[in-house]
Design a protein around this motif. Structure first.
Motif, mmCIF file in Angstrom:
data_model
loop_
_atom_site.group_PDB
_atom_site.id
_atom_site.type_symbol
_atom_site.label_atom_id
_atom_site.label_comp_id
_atom_site.label_asym_id
_atom_site.label_seq_id
_atom_site.Cartn_x
_atom_site.Cartn_y
_atom_site.Cartn_z
ATOM 1 N N GLN A 198 -67.116 -24.548 10.782
ATOM 2 C CA GLN A 198 -65.912 -23.799 10.443
ATOM 3 C C GLN A 198 -65.365 -23.113 11.692
ATOM 4 O OE1 GLN A 198 -66.395 -20.152 8.282
ATOM 5 N NE2 GLN A 198 -64.426 -20.326 7.245
ATOM 6 N N ILE A 199 -64.057 -23.226 11.880
ATOM 7 C CA ILE A 199 -63.354 -22.496 12.933
ATOM 8 C C ILE A 199 -62.255 -21.699 12.253
ATOM 9 C CG2 ILE A 199 -61.997 -22.635 15.051
ATOM 10 C CD1 ILE A 199 -63.219 -25.358 15.580
ATOM 11 N N ILE A 200 -62.155 -20.428 12.584
ATOM 12 C CA ILE A 200 -61.101 -19.581 12.028
ATOM 13 C C ILE A 200 -60.100 -19.244 13.124
ATOM 14 C CG2 ILE A 200 -60.558 -17.353 10.983
ATOM 15 C CD1 ILE A 200 -63.180 -17.432 9.525
ATOM 16 N N ASN A 201 -58.843 -19.526 12.846
ATOM 17 C CA ASN A 201 -57.717 -19.252 13.741
ATOM 18 C C ASN A 201 -57.816 -20.024 15.059
ATOM 19 O OD1 ASN A 201 -56.232 -17.639 11.999
ATOM 20 N ND2 ASN A 201 -57.300 -15.773 12.615
ATOM 21 N N VAL A 202 -57.899 -21.326 14.920
ATOM 22 C CA VAL A 202 -57.896 -22.206 16.093
ATOM 23 C C VAL A 202 -56.548 -22.138 16.804
ATOM 24 C CG1 VAL A 202 -57.142 -24.262 14.832
ATOM 25 C CG2 VAL A 202 -58.510 -24.529 16.906
ATOM 26 N N HIS A 203 -55.492 -21.721 16.106
ATOM 27 C CA HIS A 203 -54.164 -21.651 16.721
ATOM 28 C C HIS A 203 -54.107 -20.642 17.856
ATOM 29 C CE1 HIS A 203 -52.456 -17.765 15.252
ATOM 30 N NE2 HIS A 203 -53.336 -17.908 14.283
ATOM 31 N N LYS A 204 -55.016 -19.678 17.860
ATOM 32 C CA LYS A 204 -55.044 -18.699 18.946
ATOM 33 C C LYS A 204 -55.557 -19.315 20.245
ATOM 34 C CE LYS A 204 -55.758 -14.651 15.989
ATOM 35 N NZ LYS A 204 -56.599 -13.463 15.752
ATOM 36 N N SER A 205 -56.261 -20.433 20.137
ATOM 37 C CA SER A 205 -56.930 -21.025 21.286
ATOM 38 C C SER A 205 -56.255 -22.268 21.831
ATOM 39 C CB SER A 205 -58.375 -21.387 20.905
ATOM 40 O OG SER A 205 -59.059 -20.261 20.420
ATOM 41 N N ASP A 206 -55.518 -22.972 20.990
ATOM 42 C CA ASP A 206 -55.006 -24.283 21.389
ATOM 43 C C ASP A 206 -53.518 -24.399 21.095
ATOM 44 O OD1 ASP A 206 -56.013 -27.234 22.111
ATOM 45 O OD2 ASP A 206 -54.490 -27.383 20.552
ATOM 46 N N ARG A 207 -52.755 -24.867 22.075
ATOM 47 C CA ARG A 207 -51.306 -24.948 21.943
ATOM 48 C C ARG A 207 -50.869 -25.970 20.909
ATOM 49 N NH1 ARG A 207 -50.886 -24.106 28.001
ATOM 50 N NH2 ARG A 207 -51.068 -26.348 28.219
ATOM 51 N N LEU A 208 -51.591 -27.087 20.815
ATOM 52 C CA LEU A 208 -51.181 -28.117 19.865
ATOM 53 C C LEU A 208 -51.380 -27.636 18.431
ATOM 54 C CD1 LEU A 208 -50.011 -31.005 20.149
ATOM 55 C CD2 LEU A 208 -52.292 -31.858 19.589
ATOM 56 N N PHE A 209 -52.499 -26.981 18.161
ATOM 57 C CA PHE A 209 -52.709 -26.413 16.834
ATOM 58 C C PHE A 209 -51.706 -25.296 16.553
ATOM 59 C CE2 PHE A 209 -56.858 -28.539 16.942
ATOM 60 C CZ PHE A 209 -56.964 -28.974 15.633
ATOM 61 N N ARG A 210 -51.376 -24.532 17.580
ATOM 62 C CA ARG A 210 -50.372 -23.476 17.400
ATOM 63 C C ARG A 210 -49.032 -24.082 16.994
ATOM 64 N NH1 ARG A 210 -49.966 -17.749 17.029
ATOM 65 N NH2 ARG A 210 -47.891 -17.147 17.703
ATOM 66 N N GLU A 211 -48.671 -25.192 17.622
ATOM 67 C CA GLU A 211 -47.417 -25.854 17.273
ATOM 68 C C GLU A 211 -47.444 -26.350 15.826
ATOM 69 O OE1 GLU A 211 -44.656 -29.611 18.787
ATOM 70 O OE2 GLU A 211 -46.244 -28.809 20.071
ATOM 71 N N LEU A 212 -48.613 -26.841 15.394
ATOM 72 C CA LEU A 212 -48.744 -27.313 14.019
ATOM 73 C C LEU A 212 -48.572 -26.177 13.026
ATOM 74 C CD1 LEU A 212 -49.576 -29.417 11.835
ATOM 75 C CD2 LEU A 212 -51.951 -28.749 12.292
ATOM 76 N N VAL A 213 -49.308 -25.092 13.193
ATOM 77 C CA VAL A 213 -49.325 -24.038 12.175
ATOM 78 C C VAL A 213 -48.011 -23.281 12.108
ATOM 79 C CG1 VAL A 213 -51.824 -23.800 12.472
ATOM 80 C CG2 VAL A 213 -50.296 -22.205 13.641
ATOM 81 N N THR A 214 -47.221 -23.329 13.190
ATOM 82 C CA THR A 214 -45.940 -22.625 13.190
ATOM 83 C C THR A 214 -44.760 -23.554 12.931
ATOM 84 O OG1 THR A 214 -45.793 -22.845 15.607
ATOM 85 C CG2 THR A 214 -46.770 -20.812 14.735
ATOM 86 N N ALA A 215 -45.029 -24.787 12.517
ATOM 87 C CA ALA A 215 -43.948 -25.734 12.225
ATOM 88 C C ALA A 215 -43.023 -25.167 11.150
ATOM 89 C CB ALA A 215 -44.516 -27.074 11.772
ATOM 90 N N GLU A 216 -41.737 -25.104 11.439
ATOM 91 C CA GLU A 216 -40.771 -24.522 10.502
ATOM 92 C C GLU A 216 -40.758 -25.246 9.164
ATOM 93 O OE1 GLU A 216 -36.879 -24.383 12.221
ATOM 94 O OE2 GLU A 216 -37.204 -22.402 13.079
ATOM 95 N N SER A 217 -40.921 -26.562 9.201
ATOM 96 C CA SER A 217 -40.819 -27.323 7.957
ATOM 97 C C SER A 217 -41.914 -26.942 6.974
ATOM 98 C CB SER A 217 -40.859 -28.827 8.243
ATOM 99 O OG SER A 217 -42.012 -29.174 8.983
ATOM 100 N N LEU A 218 -43.113 -26.609 7.455
ATOM 101 C CA LEU A 218 -44.186 -26.171 6.561
ATOM 102 C C LEU A 218 -43.847 -24.824 5.937
ATOM 103 C CD1 LEU A 218 -47.405 -27.121 8.574
ATOM 104 C CD2 LEU A 218 -46.457 -28.292 6.576
ATOM 105 N N GLY A 219 -43.415 -23.879 6.774
ATOM 106 C CA GLY A 219 -43.044 -22.569 6.250
ATOM 107 C C GLY A 219 -41.898 -22.643 5.271
ATOM 108 N N ARG A 220 -40.958 -23.540 5.542
ATOM 109 C CA ARG A 220 -39.807 -23.652 4.642
ATOM 110 C C ARG A 220 -40.230 -24.206 3.280
ATOM 111 N NH1 ARG A 220 -34.062 -26.943 5.371
ATOM 112 N NH2 ARG A 220 -33.412 -26.674 3.219
ATOM 113 N N VAL A 221 -41.044 -25.249 3.267
ATOM 114 C CA VAL A 221 -41.470 -25.825 1.991
ATOM 115 C C VAL A 221 -42.282 -24.819 1.192
ATOM 116 C CG1 VAL A 221 -42.986 -27.553 0.956
ATOM 117 C CG2 VAL A 221 -41.338 -28.232 2.691
ATOM 118 N N VAL A 222 -43.162 -24.062 1.867
ATOM 119 C CA VAL A 222 -43.917 -23.022 1.172
ATOM 120 C C VAL A 222 -42.966 -22.009 0.541
ATOM 121 C CG1 VAL A 222 -45.454 -21.051 1.519
ATOM 122 C CG2 VAL A 222 -46.032 -23.263 2.516
ATOM 123 N N SER A 223 -41.950 -21.598 1.281
ATOM 124 C CA SER A 223 -40.984 -20.626 0.752
ATOM 125 C C SER A 223 -40.211 -21.187 -0.424
ATOM 126 C CB SER A 223 -40.005 -20.206 1.863
ATOM 127 O OG SER A 223 -40.670 -19.504 2.881
#
Length: 387
Positions: free
Chosen positions: A170-195
């Motif tokens: 288990q890794i928690i908050n991999v987005h803090k460490s890696d730019r590619l994962f950061r780009e994934l978790v902050t993708a606008e399309s994911l946030g928009r669909v959730v909203s």
């Protein structure tokens, strides 16, 4: 008869599956210098049928959201992070300790203890020393096999032990460490669909990401206990939505996610602790207790498996939807995925967060938690509803 056997066999398809949705296609190739924004068509919206099914069932499925190149790149970056390579310069909030070399037998048949990497005690330059730098350069995305010829995980050894002894990473908050994962978790399309699925009026904010990897040798990584996500998130409003992204083809032998249809409408029940997430009895104790409170027998529940979800496909579920997963029965394939936990964009910590091991670090000595702004670095708003 075990509790696991009492739960009716899950159905092998979700009530609502959208294949290759134009409003939710994500390519991470911009990490290699390619601008691929054209694939994220934010002019399209989630069909009304999808919203209705999410409200009815508590989850929804989308195939082919990430392309193969992006999935391969993420799996390769995951191997780098597990070795302490952080291109954003900081460690995740939680990371397993990984050894560099397997133990070797001496003539006396004693094992030499391998050198271990404790990433929390090393700076970024030390973390990278001795590794193949070409594997982590920005322009080289590589494949899942770049770090390991079999694509089996962190060099086959964790905490100085052979991979045979390892069940789940288990890794928690991999987005803090890696730019590619950061780009994934902050993708606008994911946030928009959730909203759009939830109707959150201000948008969506990432609360946490979690990588779960069930490795093999021998098969049988323990089942993940059936649980809800919401009780572990100390925010107000108390809504939570999880986006689960498959990084491997989810065949039945890998122990894919299972959802209990409609369980997001149940009342509150036993919560359990993170230390009880893995149980040898099939992980249905908490689920049975919750079902009994609703006057439902375990064998009467309608379970839906994510078997058939392709690498790059996603499922999205309400934080109150009961879900779990079975053992990884494969003798040669890992089961990797990342869960993104979203809360409303206007969320704030509750007073209970001061007592939580997960959240108290972020709260600190703040007296008026209700007025405390959440850090955009730690809790990025990924979608704001236009005024």
């Amino acid at each position: 008869m075990t509790l696991e056997n009492k739960l009716s066999p899950p159905k092998e398809c979700a009530p609502y599956i959208c294949d290759n949705p134009p409003y939710l296609h994500i390519s991470l190739m911009r990490q290699a210098g390619i601008d691929d924004d054209s694939n994220n068509d934010l002019n399209n919206s989630l069909p009304e049928q999808g919203r209705a099914c999410f409200e009815r069932d508590g989850f929804i499925v989308f195939q082919n959201v990430l392309d193969k190149e992006s999935v391969d790149a993420l799996n390769n970056r995951l191997e780098g992070v597990l070795r302490g390579v952080y291109d954003r310069g900081v460690a995740p909030d939680k990371i397993p300790r990984v050894s560099f070399q397997p133990p070797k037998k001496t003539h006396k048949k004693k094992r030499r203890k391998p050198k271990e990497l404790d990433s929390t005690k090393m700076d970024h330059s030390e973390q990278s020393a001795g590794l193949e730098q070409s594997a982590v350069e920005d322009e080289v995305l590589g494949s899942t096999n770049e770090w390991n010829a079999e694509g089996m995980g962190p060099l086959g050894f964790v905490k100085g032990r052979r991979q045979e002894k390892t069940r789940v990473l288990q890794i928690i908050n991999v987005h803090k460490s890696d730019r590619l994962f950061r780009e994934l978790v902050t993708a606008e399309s994911l946030g928009r669909v959730v909203s759009e699925l939830t109707g959150w009026p201000h948008g969506a904010r990432l609360a946490q990401d979690q990588v779960w990897a069930k490795y093999v040798r021998p098969p049988g990584a323990s089942p993940l206990v059936f649980h809800r996500d919401s009780p572990y998130f100390m925010f107000t409003p108390d809504d939570v939505v999880t986006v689960w992204i498959a990084l491997d083809q989810m065949d039945s032998e890998l122990g894919p996610l299972q959802y209990i249809k409609g369980s997001h409408k149940w009342g509150d029940g036993r919560i359990g602790t993170s230390s009880s997430f893995f149980q040898s009895d099939g992980g249905t104790n908490l689920l049975r207790s919750a079902a009994e409170r609703e006057g439902i027998l375990l064998e009467e529940l309608e379970s839906v498996t994510m078997s058939g979800l392709e690498a790059g496909g996603i499922s999205i579920h309400n934080g109150r939807t009961w879900h779990g997963s079975g053992k990884n029965e494969s003798s040669h394939r890992p089961r990797r995925g990342i869960g993104l936990h979203f809360v409303p964009a206007n969320a704030r910590f509750t007073s209970e967060s001061k007592k939580s091991r997960l959240w108290k670090t972020y709260v600190g000595d703040e007296e008026d938690i209700s007025s405390m702004d959440l850090s955009e670095e730690d809790f990025p708003i990924t979608w704001k509803v236009p005024n």
